[in-house]
Motif scaffolding. Structure first.
Motif, PDB file in Angstrom:
ATOM      1  N   VAL A 194      19.122 107.092  57.270  1.00 14.84           N
ATOM      2  CA  VAL A 194      19.452 105.670  57.437  1.00 14.84           C
ATOM      3  C   VAL A 194      19.585 105.001  56.067  1.00 14.84           C
ATOM      4  O   VAL A 194      20.491 104.184  55.839  1.00 14.84           O
ATOM      5  N   VAL A 209      22.917 105.167  54.225  1.00 14.46           N
ATOM      6  CA  VAL A 209      24.042 104.312  54.621  1.00 14.46           C
ATOM      7  C   VAL A 209      24.182 103.197  53.573  1.00 14.46           C
ATOM      8  O   VAL A 209      23.204 102.536  53.238  1.00 14.46           O
ATOM      9  N   SER A 242      24.253 100.119  52.850  1.00  8.82           N
ATOM     10  CA  SER A 242      24.019  98.759  53.334  1.00  8.82           C
ATOM     11  C   SER A 242      22.650  98.315  52.834  1.00  8.82           C
ATOM     12  O   SER A 242      21.628  98.905  53.214  1.00  8.82           O
ATOM     13  N   GLN A 255      23.591 106.988  46.967  1.00  9.06           N
ATOM     14  CA  GLN A 255      22.915 107.303  48.233  1.00  9.06           C
ATOM     15  C   GLN A 255      22.509 108.778  48.358  1.00  9.06           C
ATOM     16  O   GLN A 255      21.717 109.132  49.222  1.00  9.06           O
TER      17      GLN A 255
END
Length: 405
Positions: free
Chosen positions: A293, A296, A298, A365
């Motif tokens: 997660v 991602v 964001s 990431q």
């Protein structure tokens, strides 16, 4: 023999002797050092003209020296006594943190963090054995106290770093030096004096020999892989978020509070319901999902995932430590030293490589994806059980929650 009852938070804190509280309070301050630099990583990089890879060396130097020194903590405690070992560790921490505040280059700061890690090694492993040995209510309650100290320290460290860091990146180091000096005075005054009774000799390599126990080795390796993911979150998230020191401090304060609450309140209940091994495997796979997660791109999602990951970390810290302290017949200081050696080695390697991983894969990431893979490997390792039980493995009813690896 009946299974040990899982203590409630009230049972854990009630009636503990003074030296347990003093040691736990000192542990809170010691664990603050792990997350203290988190909110000021960007400030340090700017103030000392350092790259992200150089700044993350503040974690790897601290942890790298700590894990090597873990191998001698058992021998030091057995030879000189727990109180003397604790006081030596705290003295080194006070000196190193005070000098960190005066560092003139990133190289000096990294070197002083290494000395800080040396002091922490003498303190952390010995403090665990002191709390376990002195606490009332059994080993399970003592481990909850220790892990709650870890969680509170992780929560307060980033917040203190953020608040003092708004003045100067040097402020958090000076503040920690003052707090640790207070802990040193309290431990010198109130910890039980080391007696002159005969102590069983502990050799330098005994912690590594203790890892010859298959259950302790699997537990320690699984913890090392998880801790590598843990420090990926701690050391790399600030560079992805690029927030102010206060914002990062608040995020990791919430994260640390989740670590403390989950370790004390949720871990015993989950382990009692599922069994320690299954609870740990489930939690470490859950941590792998959270790492994905975080991968991602964001920032709002990353913030939520960081805070939620604190809950899973709280579970895993308590479950892993409880198992390590009960799964083998090695003396507690020796088992603790061997376990902490591998546990923090995972963090040291991760903190060293996390910036390079992002450079190698060309994506900020990518470290989270690698962390997810490490957690999957940890879950697979912990899921494995030999065909026959280890003859030296502690019976389930003597363990923290009733099921061994």
């Amino acid at each position: 023999m009946s299974a040990e009852r899982h203590p409630s938070l009230l049972d854990t804190v009630k009636g503990q002797p003074k030296q347990v509280w003093i040691t736990a309070a000192a542990a809170v301050i010691a664990f603050m050092g792990i997350g203290l630099v988190d909110p000021i990583l960007l400030s340090i990089a700017k103030g000392l003209d350092a790259t992200p890879s150089q700044v993350t060396l503040l974690f790897s130097a601290y942890l790298g020296v700590q894990v090597i020194a873990m191998l001698v903590t058992g021998a030091a405690s057995a030879r000189f006594g727990a109180k003397r070992t604790v006081l030596v560790g705290l003295t080194l921490i006070v000196a190193a943190t005070a000098l960190c505040a005066a560092a003139g280059s990133i190289e000096q700061l990294v070197g002083l963090r290494a000395v800080w890690g040396l002091g922490n090694a003498f303190f952390i492993a010995t403090a665990l054995s002191v709390i376990v040995g002195a606490a009332t209510g059994g080993q399970a309650g003592a481990i909850l106290l220790y892990e709650s100290a870890l969680g509170v320290g992780l929560a307060v460290g980033p917040l203190l770093g953020a608040l003092l860091g708004t003045i100067s990146w040097r402020g958090p180091f000076l503040g920690t030096a003052i707090l640790m000096a207070g802990a040193l005075v309290l431990c010198a005054r109130y910890l039980k004096a080391d007696g002159h009774e005969r102590r069983d000799p502990v050799k330098l390599l005994d912690p590594l020999r203790a890892l010859g126990h298959s259950g302790l080795l699997r537990t320690s390796l699984g913890s090392a892989l998880y801790t590598a993911a843990f420090f990926t979150v701690l050391a790399w998230s600030p560079f992805v978020l690029e927030f102010t020191a206060i914002a990062i401090g608040l995020i990791f304060c919430g994260w640390g509070l989740c670590v403390a609450l989950a370790g004390v309140l949720l871990a015993p209940k989950l382990a009692a319901r599922l069994g320690e091994r299954h609870a740990t495997v489930l939690a470490v796979f859950g941590y792998a999902v959270l790492m994905l997660v975080m991968a991602v791109p964001s920032k709002p999602l990353l913030i939520v995932a960081i805070i939620v990951s604190g809950l899973v970390s709280g579970l895993l810290n308590t479950l892993f430590t409880g198992t390590a302290m009960s799964i083998s017949d090695a003396p507690r200081p020796v088992a603790s030293a061997g376990y902490n050696f591998l546990r923090w080695l995972g963090g040291a390697v991760a903190a060293t490589l996390v910036g390079h991983v992002a450079e190698w894969f060309g994506s900020p990431q990518s470290p989270f994806v690698v962390a997810a893979v490490l957690c999957v490997l940890a879950g697979g390792l912990l899921s494995f059980r030999g065909r026959q039980a280890d003859p030296h493995e502690v019976p389930p009813e003597a363990a923290l929650v009733g099921e061994e690896f």
